[in-house]
Design an enzyme around this catalytic site. Structure first.
Site, PDB file in Angstrom:
ATOM      1  N   ARG A 232       0.857  -1.182   0.000  1.00  0.00           N
ATOM      2  CA  ARG A 232       0.000   0.000   0.000  1.00  0.00           C
ATOM      3  C   ARG A 232       0.894   1.232   0.000  1.00  0.00           C
ATOM      4  O   ARG A 232       1.972   1.244   0.595  1.00  0.00           O
ATOM      5  CB  ARG A 232      -0.898   0.016   1.243  1.00  0.00           C
ATOM      6  CG  ARG A 232      -2.161  -0.829   1.110  1.00  0.00           C
ATOM      7  CD  ARG A 232      -3.136  -0.182   0.149  1.00  0.00           C
ATOM      8  NE  ARG A 232      -4.433  -0.832   0.129  1.00  0.00           N
ATOM      9  CZ  ARG A 232      -4.797  -1.748  -0.755  1.00  0.00           C
ATOM     10  NH1 ARG A 232      -3.931  -2.157  -1.657  1.00  0.00           N
ATOM     11  NH2 ARG A 232      -6.014  -2.259  -0.740  1.00  0.00           N
ATOM     12  N   GLU A 261      -3.676   8.212  -4.911  1.00  0.00           N
ATOM     13  CA  GLU A 261      -3.887   7.566  -6.202  1.00  0.00           C
ATOM     14  C   GLU A 261      -5.120   8.152  -6.871  1.00  0.00           C
ATOM     15  O   GLU A 261      -6.160   8.313  -6.217  1.00  0.00           O
ATOM     16  CB  GLU A 261      -4.041   6.053  -6.025  1.00  0.00           C
ATOM     17  CG  GLU A 261      -2.785   5.393  -5.483  1.00  0.00           C
ATOM     18  CD  GLU A 261      -2.904   3.882  -5.309  1.00  0.00           C
ATOM     19  OE1 GLU A 261      -3.989   3.320  -5.639  1.00  0.00           O
ATOM     20  OE2 GLU A 261      -1.937   3.260  -4.844  1.00  0.00           O
ATOM     21  N   HIS A 280      -1.101   0.749  -9.742  1.00  0.00           N
ATOM     22  CA  HIS A 280      -1.780  -0.172  -8.811  1.00  0.00           C
ATOM     23  C   HIS A 280      -2.387  -1.359  -9.573  1.00  0.00           C
ATOM     24  O   HIS A 280      -3.555  -1.702  -9.420  1.00  0.00           O
ATOM     25  CB  HIS A 280      -2.861   0.566  -8.020  1.00  0.00           C
ATOM     26  CG  HIS A 280      -3.194  -0.110  -6.710  1.00  0.00           C
ATOM     27  ND1 HIS A 280      -3.593   0.584  -5.602  1.00  0.00           N
ATOM     28  CD2 HIS A 280      -3.192  -1.419  -6.347  1.00  0.00           C
ATOM     29  CE1 HIS A 280      -3.821  -0.263  -4.601  1.00  0.00           C
ATOM     30  NE2 HIS A 280      -3.585  -1.488  -5.034  1.00  0.00           N
TER      31      HIS A 280
END
Length: 329
Positions: A232, A261, A280
């Protein structure tokens, strides 16, 4: 009477939606519709998983909260808000196990890309420049995998298979782990950081792990080492990371996750030499949505039949503990 299931989505529905609908009274909600549809639901499927919408839409009356929340992701940090965590009647499950092999392959690809400078090769190709140069071996190099859950274990096995020396970092030190060999914690972690050529982050984001890779940890890393983050973004303090990359103390980084993000266009990480930025997607391989949907469908069948659910999250710790199951919910 069938359970009332709310599926939070962002325009893409589970590929096995008709099978889910056969087991539950299913309604579909966007982020904007969730505050109206969530109160009184029995089950919430977070098919759109990284969003503040659940916390913002959570019923004030705890008796109107869903009994079961499932997230179509491994990370549950966006769902660990007090009203959900503190409600003992709400069970939280995740999609642990779906991403393990895919992320392990991705990590190996990133390490190879950094060691062989594939980004430089592609840039030379784009410019039609013929530039022979040496690259690095990965065999015999040391990788410290920080996070000893299923994803970290899959990464460790993958890197051992190509000849890398692997150790782990976790909550409990041990010397005979089947995948990591030695697992470091506390006082033994900094010497391990000083020895590692690659530090791979595969830990969940919890209050205990937020910004665990701070300025002091980055300073403890081996000069010329590289950081790989597939856990993360919140695990890393990005400001000192940028500084250590800019001054050349770290040779590079491969980052699939970020504190914010999408990564803002103004972030210096986009243009830094030796840095690979990906959006991601480490676990997103062909068929990944079907795998996520099948796991939820299995758990939904378990609930209908009164059997234990898979992947029950310890809401205080923020991750699934091995062997955790719930008889009913």
């Amino acid at each position: 009477m069938a359970d009332r299931l709310v599926v939070l989505h962002q325009g893409i529905l589970p590929p096995n939606a008709e099978h889910i609908e056969a087991l539950a009274d299913t309604v579909y909600a966007t982020e904007e519709e969730l505050p109206l549809l969530l109160p009184g639901a029995d089950i919430l499927l977070c098919w759109h998983s990284i969003t503040p919408a659940v916390a913002e839409s959570w019923p004030e009356d705890p008796t109107l909260a869903p009994a079961w929340v499932h997230v179509a992701a491994a990370g549950v940090d966006s769902l660990l808000f007090p009203a959900l965590v503190d409600n003992a009647d709400v069970v939280l499950t995740n999609s642990r196990g779906v991403y393990d092999q895919a992320i392990a392959e991705y990590v190996l690809g990133l390490i190879l890309a950094l060691a062989k400078d594939f980004p430089g090769t592609w840039e030379h190709q784009r410019r039609r420049e013929w530039r022979p140069r040496d690259s690095e071996r990965i065999g015999g190099r040391t990788a410290l995998v920080w996070g000893t859950g299923p994803i970290g274990r899959a990464v460790a096995r993958m890197l051992r298979a190509v000849g890398m020396r692997v150790c782990g970092a976790g909550r409990t030190a041990r010397a005979d782990d089947p995948d990591f060999g030695t697992v470091h914690e506390g006082a033994s972690l900094r010497p391990a950081l000083a020895d590692a050529d690659y530090v791979i982050l595969a830990a969940p984001l919890t209050p205990a792990t937020r910004c665990m890779v701070d300025a002091s940890i980055l300073a403890a890393m081996k000069p010329g080492a590289r950081l790989v983050n597939v856990g993360r973004g919140g695990l890393v303090d990005e400001e000192p990371l940028v500084k250590h990359l800019a001054d050349g103390r770290l040779a590079g980084a491969a980052l699939d996750v970020f504190a914010q993000e999408p990564l803002p266009a103004a972030s210096p990480l986009w243009d830094m030499p030796g840095v690979i930025v990906s959006p991601h997607t480490a676990g997103e391989v062909t068929g990944w949505r079907a795998d996520l949907a099948d796991l939820f469908l299995e758990n939904l069948g378990r609930r209908v039949e009164g059997r234990p659910l898979r992947n029950v999250v310890d809401k205080e710790k923020g991750y699934v503990r091995d062997g955790t199951a719930l008889e009913s919910c």
